[in-house]
Design a protein around this motif. Sequence first.
Motif, PDB file in Angstrom:
ATOM      1  N   VAL A  90      25.885  10.353  40.419  1.00 34.82           N
ATOM      2  CA  VAL A  90      26.132  11.009  38.847  1.00 34.82           C
ATOM      3  C   VAL A  90      24.402  11.059  39.852  1.00 34.82           C
ATOM      4  CG1 VAL A  90      25.394   9.376  37.290  1.00 34.82           C
ATOM      5  CG2 VAL A  90      27.711   9.935  37.469  1.00 34.82           C
ATOM      6  N   ASN A  91      23.916  11.576  39.088  1.00 39.01           N
ATOM      7  CA  ASN A  91      22.750  12.456  39.694  1.00 39.01           C
ATOM      8  C   ASN A  91      21.697  12.665  38.361  1.00 39.01           C
ATOM      9  OD1 ASN A  91      20.135  13.660  40.026  1.00 39.01           O
ATOM     10  ND2 ASN A  91      21.483  15.107  41.434  1.00 39.01           N
ATOM     11  N   GLY A  92      21.095  11.470  38.315  1.00 37.94           N
ATOM     12  CA  GLY A  92      19.542  11.781  36.332  1.00 37.94           C
ATOM     13  C   GLY A  92      18.706  11.533  36.969  1.00 37.94           C
ATOM     14  N   ILE A  93      18.685  11.763  38.626  1.00 35.32           N
ATOM     15  CA  ILE A  93      17.034  12.120  38.111  1.00 35.32           C
ATOM     16  C   ILE A  93      15.318  12.416  37.284  1.00 35.32           C
ATOM     17  CG2 ILE A  93      15.145  12.979  40.097  1.00 35.32           C
ATOM     18  CD1 ILE A  93      17.638  12.702  42.409  1.00 35.32           C
ATOM     19  N   SER A  94      16.923  13.962  36.790  1.00 32.71           N
ATOM     20  CA  SER A  94      14.917  14.541  36.068  1.00 32.71           C
ATOM     21  C   SER A  94      15.765  14.014  34.080  1.00 32.71           C
ATOM     22  CB  SER A  94      14.997  15.559  36.685  1.00 32.71           C
ATOM     23  OG  SER A  94      16.273  16.281  35.502  1.00 32.71           O
ATOM     24  N   VAL A  95      16.307  13.217  34.450  1.00 34.82           N
ATOM     25  CA  VAL A  95      16.686  13.274  32.904  1.00 34.82           C
ATOM     26  C   VAL A  95      15.975  12.359  31.882  1.00 34.82           C
ATOM     27  CG1 VAL A  95      17.887  10.715  33.033  1.00 34.82           C
ATOM     28  CG2 VAL A  95      19.550  12.067  31.658  1.00 34.82           C
ATOM     29  N   HIS A  96      14.726  11.052  32.345  1.00 31.54           N
ATOM     30  CA  HIS A  96      14.720  10.508  31.389  1.00 31.54           C
ATOM     31  C   HIS A  96      12.938  11.789  31.042  1.00 31.54           C
ATOM     32  CE1 HIS A  96      12.638   9.272  34.706  1.00 31.54           C
ATOM     33  NE2 HIS A  96      11.174   9.056  33.953  1.00 31.54           N
ATOM     34  N   ILE A  97      12.339  12.156  31.637  1.00 30.57           N
ATOM     35  CA  ILE A  97      11.190  12.864  31.767  1.00 30.57           C
ATOM     36  C   ILE A  97      11.018  14.008  30.158  1.00 30.57           C
ATOM     37  CG2 ILE A  97      11.811  15.030  32.666  1.00 30.57           C
ATOM     38  CD1 ILE A  97       8.682  12.366  33.032  1.00 30.57           C
ATOM     39  N   TYR A 116      12.589  17.855  38.561  1.00 28.44           N
ATOM     40  CA  TYR A 116      13.424  19.134  38.321  1.00 28.44           C
ATOM     41  C   TYR A 116      14.712  19.680  39.355  1.00 28.44           C
ATOM     42  CZ  TYR A 116      16.253  23.036  36.463  1.00 28.44           C
ATOM     43  OH  TYR A 116      17.115  23.685  35.670  1.00 28.44           O
ATOM     44  N   GLN A 117      12.696  20.161  41.014  1.00 30.85           N
ATOM     45  CA  GLN A 117      13.532  20.768  41.876  1.00 30.85           C
ATOM     46  C   GLN A 117      14.008  18.942  42.646  1.00 30.85           C
ATOM     47  OE1 GLN A 117      10.155  22.231  43.302  1.00 30.85           O
ATOM     48  NE2 GLN A 117      10.105  24.620  42.216  1.00 30.85           N
ATOM     49  N   PRO A 118      14.057  18.544  42.850  1.00 26.52           N
ATOM     50  CA  PRO A 118      14.713  17.447  43.459  1.00 26.52           C
ATOM     51  C   PRO A 118      15.583  16.761  43.013  1.00 26.52           C
ATOM     52  CG  PRO A 118      12.104  16.498  42.874  1.00 26.52           C
ATOM     53  CD  PRO A 118      12.503  17.805  42.652  1.00 26.52           C
ATOM     54  N   SER A 119      15.743  17.327  42.052  1.00 24.41           N
ATOM     55  CA  SER A 119      16.711  16.668  41.179  1.00 24.41           C
ATOM     56  C   SER A 119      18.189  17.992  41.559  1.00 24.41           C
ATOM     57  CB  SER A 119      17.379  17.164  39.356  1.00 24.41           C
ATOM     58  OG  SER A 119      18.210  16.615  39.163  1.00 24.41           O
ATOM     59  N   ILE A 120      17.513  18.666  41.583  1.00 23.03           N
ATOM     60  CA  ILE A 120      18.640  19.876  41.980  1.00 23.03           C
ATOM     61  C   ILE A 120      19.093  20.272  43.330  1.00 23.03           C
ATOM     62  CG2 ILE A 120      18.798  22.666  42.208  1.00 23.03           C
ATOM     63  CD1 ILE A 120      19.031  21.286  39.290  1.00 23.03           C
ATOM     64  N   TYR A 125      22.578  19.123  48.374  1.00 23.90           N
ATOM     65  CA  TYR A 125      22.170  18.682  49.693  1.00 23.90           C
ATOM     66  C   TYR A 125      24.154  18.103  49.726  1.00 23.90           C
ATOM     67  CZ  TYR A 125      22.932  15.582  53.388  1.00 23.90           C
ATOM     68  OH  TYR A 125      23.194  15.103  54.568  1.00 23.90           O
ATOM     69  N   ALA A 126      24.494  16.753  48.494  1.00 21.19           N
ATOM     70  CA  ALA A 126      25.212  16.275  48.293  1.00 21.19           C
ATOM     71  C   ALA A 126      26.748  17.185  48.139  1.00 21.19           C
ATOM     72  CB  ALA A 126      25.703  15.534  47.091  1.00 21.19           C
ATOM     73  N   ILE A 140      23.240  14.558  35.358  1.00 15.11           N
ATOM     74  CA  ILE A 140      22.234  14.323  34.191  1.00 15.11           C
ATOM     75  C   ILE A 140      21.544  14.832  33.725  1.00 15.11           C
ATOM     76  CG2 ILE A 140      22.494  12.543  31.773  1.00 15.11           C
ATOM     77  CD1 ILE A 140      23.737  10.728  33.823  1.00 15.11           C
ATOM     78  N   SER A 141      20.922  16.093  33.479  1.00 19.51           N
ATOM     79  CA  SER A 141      19.320  16.797  33.245  1.00 19.51           C
ATOM     80  C   SER A 141      19.318  17.351  31.939  1.00 19.51           C
ATOM     81  CB  SER A 141      19.285  17.660  34.121  1.00 19.51           C
ATOM     82  OG  SER A 141      19.648  16.983  35.525  1.00 19.51           O
ATOM     83  N   PRO A 142      17.878  17.303  31.169  1.00 20.71           N
ATOM     84  CA  PRO A 142      17.268  17.923  30.928  1.00 20.71           C
ATOM     85  C   PRO A 142      17.864  19.353  30.640  1.00 20.71           C
ATOM     86  CG  PRO A 142      15.306  17.063  31.462  1.00 20.71           C
ATOM     87  CD  PRO A 142      16.936  17.078  32.471  1.00 20.71           C
ATOM     88  N   ASN A 143      17.708  20.620  29.351  1.00 26.08           N
ATOM     89  CA  ASN A 143      17.819  21.480  29.219  1.00 26.08           C
ATOM     90  C   ASN A 143      16.830  22.030  29.630  1.00 26.08           C
ATOM     91  OD1 ASN A 143      17.358  24.289  28.616  1.00 26.08           O
ATOM     92  ND2 ASN A 143      20.028  22.936  26.567  1.00 26.08           N
ATOM     93  N   TRP A 144      16.583  22.758  31.226  1.00 24.79           N
ATOM     94  CA  TRP A 144      15.299  23.032  31.732  1.00 24.79           C
ATOM     95  C   TRP A 144      15.089  23.919  30.798  1.00 24.79           C
ATOM     96  CZ3 TRP A 144      11.471  23.510  34.465  1.00 24.79           C
ATOM     97  CH2 TRP A 144      10.712  23.407  34.914  1.00 24.79           C
ATOM     98  N   ASP A 145      16.332  25.778  29.952  1.00 27.43           N
ATOM     99  CA  ASP A 145      15.670  26.350  29.705  1.00 27.43           C
ATOM    100  C   ASP A 145      14.563  25.896  28.187  1.00 27.43           C
ATOM    101  OD1 ASP A 145      17.038  28.420  31.579  1.00 27.43           O
ATOM    102  OD2 ASP A 145      18.502  28.548  30.592  1.00 27.43           O
ATOM    103  N   LYS A 146      15.093  25.039  27.674  1.00 27.81           N
ATOM    104  CA  LYS A 146      14.786  24.773  26.209  1.00 27.81           C
ATOM    105  C   LYS A 146      13.288  23.873  27.264  1.00 27.81           C
ATOM    106  CE  LYS A 146      18.556  23.744  23.160  1.00 27.81           C
ATOM    107  NZ  LYS A 146      19.230  22.372  22.345  1.00 27.81           N
ATOM    108  N   ILE A 147      13.002  23.158  27.675  1.00 29.42           N
ATOM    109  CA  ILE A 147      11.892  22.883  28.346  1.00 29.42           C
ATOM    110  C   ILE A 147      10.947  24.033  28.406  1.00 29.42           C
ATOM    111  CG2 ILE A 147      10.727  20.863  30.375  1.00 29.42           C
ATOM    112  CD1 ILE A 147      12.699  20.076  30.053  1.00 29.42           C
ATOM    113  N   LYS A 148      11.519  25.174  29.127  1.00 33.76           N
ATOM    114  CA  LYS A 148      10.454  25.969  29.571  1.00 33.76           C
ATOM    115  C   LYS A 148      10.087  26.709  28.681  1.00 33.76           C
ATOM    116  CE  LYS A 148      12.949  28.548  32.311  1.00 33.76           C
ATOM    117  NZ  LYS A 148      13.654  29.640  33.181  1.00 33.76           N
TER     118      LYS A 148
END
Length: 158
Positions: A90-97, A116-120, A125-126, A140-148
């Motif tokens: 479960v990858n939540g590296i970028s979720v809270h930001i 974002y880049q480390p999360s991807i 890698y996995a 589990i990540s925020p919507n990158w397109d909406k953020i941009k």
Amino acid sequence: MNNINKSALAIIAGKNLNLLEIISNEFADQGYDISLVYSTNHRKANNIKQQITKKRKRCLIIEGDFKNKDFYKESIETTILNLGSLDMIVNGISVHIENSINKGFISLKKFKEDYYQPSIAYSKYAASIFDPKITPIVNISPNWDKIKERDKFNNDNN
């Protein structure tokens, strides 16, 4: 969640330990041993480990820098070496930001570089060493397109 496998193992990775605490406890309740991979707050991580072990599940905590690509390999290898075969990531590296971006606490550039880049990269890698059909990788990540789009709007109106 249903009790999937009483001896299953999940890596729960991320920077927001409050979220990781909820996810880790839910997975432990469903029979998973946990490898908690995080970047800061060793005291909080130890607290989560205690919660998991009270449920009679094994819990490994691994602290490191998600911007360091060698850490991805190390965290996965350390998990397998210490706890056995891996059943889920479960990858939540970028979720809270996303909230921090909305409030202007962090720039889009910093989000992209530090989260974002480390999360991807962690998920890629996995996926390169596991068959996702056998070992699912849940991102589990925020919507990158909406953020941009929101960042473009904010820059155009300042």
